[in-house]
Write a protein that holds these residues in place. Structure first.
Motif, PDB file in Angstrom:
ATOM      1  N   LEU A  22       8.019  -2.067  14.367  1.00 41.38           N
ATOM      2  CA  LEU A  22       6.842  -2.734  14.924  1.00 41.38           C
ATOM      3  C   LEU A  22       5.563  -2.339  14.203  1.00 41.38           C
ATOM      4  O   LEU A  22       5.384  -1.183  13.815  1.00 41.38           O
ATOM      5  N   THR A  23       4.693  -3.310  14.019  1.00 41.99           N
ATOM      6  CA  THR A  23       3.382  -3.055  13.430  1.00 41.99           C
ATOM      7  C   THR A  23       2.479  -2.416  14.484  1.00 41.99           C
ATOM      8  O   THR A  23       2.827  -2.389  15.676  1.00 41.99           O
ATOM      9  N   ARG A  25      -0.269  -3.573  15.718  1.00 39.38           N
ATOM     10  CA  ARG A  25      -0.635  -4.611  16.690  1.00 39.38           C
ATOM     11  C   ARG A  25       0.510  -4.861  17.672  1.00 39.38           C
ATOM     12  O   ARG A  25       0.302  -4.987  18.871  1.00 39.38           O
ATOM     13  N   GLU A  26       1.735  -4.931  17.165  1.00 36.40           N
ATOM     14  CA  GLU A  26       2.898  -5.162  18.021  1.00 36.40           C
ATOM     15  C   GLU A  26       3.125  -3.987  18.972  1.00 36.40           C
ATOM     16  O   GLU A  26       3.486  -4.188  20.140  1.00 36.40           O
ATOM     17  N   GLU A  29       0.749  -4.415  21.771  1.00 33.28           N
ATOM     18  CA  GLU A  29       1.203  -5.498  22.651  1.00 33.28           C
ATOM     19  C   GLU A  29       2.284  -4.987  23.606  1.00 33.28           C
ATOM     20  O   GLU A  29       2.244  -5.237  24.814  1.00 33.28           O
ATOM     21  N   LEU A  30       3.233  -4.245  23.071  1.00 34.11           N
ATOM     22  CA  LEU A  30       4.321  -3.697  23.881  1.00 34.11           C
ATOM     23  C   LEU A  30       3.802  -2.612  24.819  1.00 34.11           C
ATOM     24  O   LEU A  30       4.197  -2.551  25.994  1.00 34.11           O
ATOM     25  N   SER A 120       6.811 -13.497  21.623  1.00 35.24           N
ATOM     26  CA  SER A 120       6.245 -12.302  21.004  1.00 35.24           C
ATOM     27  C   SER A 120       7.224 -11.696  20.004  1.00 35.24           C
ATOM     28  O   SER A 120       8.377 -11.410  20.344  1.00 35.24           O
ATOM     29  N   LEU A 121       6.761 -11.479  18.785  1.00 37.82           N
ATOM     30  CA  LEU A 121       7.592 -10.837  17.777  1.00 37.82           C
ATOM     31  C   LEU A 121       7.925  -9.408  18.187  1.00 37.82           C
ATOM     32  O   LEU A 121       9.039  -8.933  17.959  1.00 37.82           O
ATOM     33  N   ALA A 122       7.001  -8.723  18.838  1.00 39.14           N
ATOM     34  CA  ALA A 122       7.247  -7.360  19.312  1.00 39.14           C
ATOM     35  C   ALA A 122       8.420  -7.337  20.288  1.00 39.14           C
ATOM     36  O   ALA A 122       9.299  -6.466  20.204  1.00 39.14           O
ATOM     37  N   HIS A 124      10.864  -9.599  20.560  1.00 37.27           N
ATOM     38  CA  HIS A 124      12.097  -9.953  19.853  1.00 37.27           C
ATOM     39  C   HIS A 124      12.630  -8.776  19.032  1.00 37.27           C
ATOM     40  O   HIS A 124      13.835  -8.508  19.023  1.00 37.27           O
ATOM     41  N   LYS A 125      11.741  -8.069  18.347  1.00 35.85           N
ATOM     42  CA  LYS A 125      12.161  -6.897  17.571  1.00 35.85           C
ATOM     43  C   LYS A 125      12.732  -5.818  18.489  1.00 35.85           C
ATOM     44  O   LYS A 125      13.704  -5.145  18.144  1.00 35.85           O
ATOM     45  N   THR A 126      12.137  -5.660  19.666  1.00 40.28           N
ATOM     46  CA  THR A 126      12.610  -4.643  20.606  1.00 40.28           C
ATOM     47  C   THR A 126      13.980  -5.009  21.159  1.00 40.28           C
ATOM     48  O   THR A 126      14.856  -4.144  21.268  1.00 40.28           O
TER      49      THR A 126
END
Length: 163
Positions: A22-23, A25-26, A29-30, A120-122, A124-126
């Motif tokens: 995660l970046t 920013r992500e 968000e999380l 949210s990409l965050a 999905h990555k999680t």
């Protein structure tokens, strides 16, 4: 949660391997979804059979895991607990109790699903990282048992429920 609290939680998440992709920013968000929970010695974090409604990261303290009354393991800081609740809201597979005062980061399934629905990409990555944790635990379980058992595909629910 205050902006400074979100920043503090994001820093904690940044140090956990589960969130390595995660970046900044992500992570923020999380982190905005997270609730910090304090449990005292003897308190249950989750009870076997109850509906899974959240997953947790153990920040400090120690937890004891049992299933069917049988001791399974002791968890220490960094452990991810209840990750199946994000993937499937079925009953908890184990009871987890604090063996001493502990601090956990709680990710509520409802809030997490809302983040997923917002694409949210965050999130999905999680989910991808949590799926890896589940697969690793399944593989470990299979190597400790008699080996893989056949799965009746007609009994598996492959349908995604809407968010």
């Amino acid at each position: 949660m205050s902006q400074s609290s979100v920043h503090e939680v994001a820093n904690l998440l940044q140090d956990h391997p589960l969130f390595a992709s995660l970046t900044v920013r992500e992570l923020g968000e999380l982190a905005s979804l997270v609730e910090v929970r304090l449990v005292e010695q003897g308190d249950a974090v989750m009870v076997e059979g109850d509906e899974g409604d959240a997953f947790f990261l153990l920040q400090s303290g120690e937890l004891r895991v049992t299933a069917g009354g049988t001791f399974l393991t002791t968890l220490r800081p960094g452990a991810c607990i209840g990750e199946l609740a994000v993937l499937d809201p079925g009953p908890r597979a184990a009871t987890v109790k604090a063996t001493r005062s502990s601090e956990l980061l709680c990710f509520d399934r409802g809030r997490f699903e809302a983040l997923l629905a917002a694409d949210s990409l965050a999130a999905h990555k999680t989910v991808f990282a949590l799926a890896k944790v589940v697969v690793q635990r399944l593989r470990q379980s299979l190597t400790q048992s008699a080996g893989p058992q056949p799965i009746d595909a007609t009994q598996v629910n492959f349908v995604m429920r809407p968010l």
